[in-house]
Design an enzyme around this catalytic site. Structure first.
Site, short mmCIF file in Angstrom:
data_model
loop_
_atom_site.label_atom_id
_atom_site.label_comp_id
_atom_site.label_asym_id
_atom_site.label_seq_id
_atom_site.Cartn_x
_atom_site.Cartn_y
_atom_site.Cartn_z
N GLU A 1 18.45 -27.17 -6.81
CA GLU A 1 19.23 -26.66 -8.16
C GLU A 1 18.42 -27.24 -9.13
OE1 GLU A 1 22.01 -24.89 -8.25
OE2 GLU A 1 23.20 -25.61 -6.40
N GLU B 1 12.75 -26.16 -21.47
CA GLU B 1 14.11 -26.71 -21.30
C GLU B 1 14.08 -27.95 -21.98
OE1 GLU B 1 15.20 -28.56 -17.47
OE2 GLU B 1 17.43 -27.71 -17.68
#
Ligand code: NAP
Ligand code: MG
Length: 504
Positions: A272, A404
């Site tokens: 993840e 990000e």
């Protein structure tokens, strides 16, 4: 409707009083006991006030090996793996009850270790973590194996078996929730688990592990090894007796883990990873003010330190100015301050280096000539706080749209046609979350099919519960957590083919 439970601690003084009588765990949790890892420690500096709140055991490769061997021993003894599924479920349910009973203390530890406001820890992070344990505890005796209808002269069985020792490596942004997306699923299926929490955030999980023993989890079934990722995490990932690795964290480290797995026992690795999720707003959104409030939440909740953060606001050109003004208004409503104060809605960033990185990204955005309509690249002098920042007219290929940031920094991009909205949304290496705001049902379906993301939210953001998978596509990873599918990576499939003599 049931009234949501709330903490009885309602003032800063209440929480400070709890702080004054709370012992912070510092040792690792191995074989059902505290373990000092040979006395080596790493200081844990609280982002709340810069003080050292713990000197946490710092494991080496031998300590990791010991923890893995203990976990394997417990697995082989069958004291956990051979229990009736229902008995394992009962232990998980008792554990959930104990965590619930210690929710104040756990929310305090979350606030100390990573600066999460106590109300957010209590109401969001711990609620989700506890509910996930309950959900798997209730599920475990309701699972079925398969018996496909094959040939008359044979009976085929497809069964799922535990793997042995599961290695889990978790990040600091949701120390309890993200660990509990993994631990109860791995335990429910009969495995032992060795967890390496982030260096910044072992405290809440260590206390939770101690409570698991009270719930009846046998020693060795859940080991928490603390220390640095490059030593402890890498040793876990390379260990030949770790049967599978489950990871939540950055894409960069996720790629390394695939290499470690390949260099050792070729263990499967589920990942993840990061995200740069698009939040697409059409002029026909059912309620534009609600959409704006949620868009503000999506980039500032948890101080923006959220893998699913709606960090790219993709808004139709006709409503852009009005919508951005509303988002800014909602962002301005944040109460930024001490995470121990129940009135706080936004705490500090988790550690100084990360605060510096986020401010630096704002600086780079300004330097690139992008218009900033809220926020600044000045470091605040009252702590590791970063006020929300909003950039408009962001170029879809620029760093602000691609990188990000993991802080409260919103990049606003504008589109005119549906095709353009999809092209902007998919112009990313990541594919974790996404949202579409529209009252047009067909448009919602059309877009949700074409968006490259593990999760699509329509007229909401970051919704879900234990029944649905949580995970991504592309560089956001693979192998979702939560739901019945979250169990798959902790089991292996076995086929048993039985010849039935004389059957026709
Ligand atoms: P990170 O740097 O990747 O760290 C995650 C974990 O990996 C930590 O426990 C870390 O230990 C460990 N680690 C670091 N280097 C390692 C190595 N060489 N071998 C093995 N383990 C190693 O991520 P982070 O900074 O904690 O968290 C931010 C990232 O996580 C963001 O990219 C965010 O998007 C992602 N994230 C994803 C999800 C999701 O569900 N998709 C959820 C939350 C966060 P140390 O702490 O000791 O370095
Ligand atoms: Mg890191």
């Amino acid at each position: 409707m049931t009234t949501p439970r709330v903490s009885k601690l309602t003032t800063l003084d209440d929480w400070l009083e709890l702080r004054s009588r709370t012992t912070v765990p510092e040792a690792m949790w191995v074989d059902g006991a505290w373990d000092q890892a040979g006395g080596r420690t790493l200081p844990l500096v609280s982002p709340r006030d810069g003080t050292v709140v713990a000197n946490v055991a710092s494991a080496d490769v031998e300590d990791v090996d010991r923890a893995v061997r203990g976990a394997r021993r417990t697995f082989e003894q069958g004291v956990w793996s051979s229990l009736e599924p229902r008995e394992r479920g009962e232990v998980l349910l008792r554990w959930a009850e104990l965590l619930d009973a210690h929710r104040d203390e756990l929310a305090l530890l979350l606030a100390l270790e990573m600066g999460k406001p106590v109300n957010v820890g209590w109401n969001v992070e711990l609620r989700t973590a506890i509910n996930t344990i309950r959900w798997y505890g209730e599920l475990v005796d309701k699972l079925y194996d398969e018996s496909p209808r094959g040939r008359n002269g044979a009976l085929a069985l497809v069964t799922r078996e535990p793997l042995g020792v599961v290695g889990a490596i978790t990040p600091w942004n949701f120390p309890m929730t993200l660990a509990m997306f993994k631990i109860p699923a791995a335990l429910a299926t009969g495995n032992s688990v060795v967890v390496k929490p982030a260096t910044q955030t072992p405290l809440s999980l260590l206390r939770a592990a101690e409570l698991s023993a009270q719930a009846g989890l046998p020693p060795g079934a859940l080991q928490i090894v603390t220390g640095s990722g490059s030593v402890v995490g890498a040793a876990l990932a390379r260990h030949p007796d770790v049967a599978t690795l489950t990871f939540t964290g950055s894409t960069e480290v996720g790629k390394k883990l695939l290499t470690y797995a390949g260099e050792s026992n070729a263990k499967p690795v589920s990942l993840e990873l990061g995200g740069k999720s698009p939040n697409i707003v059409f002029p026909d959104a059912p309620d534009l003010d609600q959409a704006a409030e949620v868009a503000a939440w999506a980039v500032s909740f948890n101080s923006g330190q959220m893998c699913t953060a709606g960090s790219r606001l993709v808004v139709h050109e006709d409503i852009r100015d009005d919508f951005v003004a509303r988002v800014v208004k909602h962002l301005e409503a944040h109460v930024i301050g001490d995470p121990l104060d129940p009135a706080t809605t936004m705490g500090p960033l988790a550690y100084a280096g990360h605060r510096d990185d986020v401010v630096d990204e704002i600086r780079k955005g300004i330097a690139a000539g992008t218009a900033l309509v809220m926020g600044s690249d000045e470091k605040r002098d009252d702590g590791l706080y970063v006020s929300p920042a909003v950039f408009i007219d962001v170029d879809p290929d620029s760093r602000l749209a691609q990188h990000e940031i993991f802080g409260p920094v919103l990049s606003v991009l504008t589109f005119s046609t549906e095709e353009e909205a999809i092209a902007i949304a998919n112009n990313s290496d990541y594919g974790l979350g996404s949202a579409i705001w529209t009252a047009d049902l067909s448009r919602a379906h059309r877009l949700s099919r074409r968006i490259e993301a593990g999760m699509v939210w329509v007229n909401c953001y970051e919704e879900g519960d234990s029944s649905v998978p949580f995970g991504g596509q592309k560089l956001s990873g693979h192998g979702a957590d939560r739901s019945v599918h979250g169990l798959e990576k902790y089991t292996s499939l076995k086929t048993t083919w039985i010849n039935i003599e004389g059957a026709s």
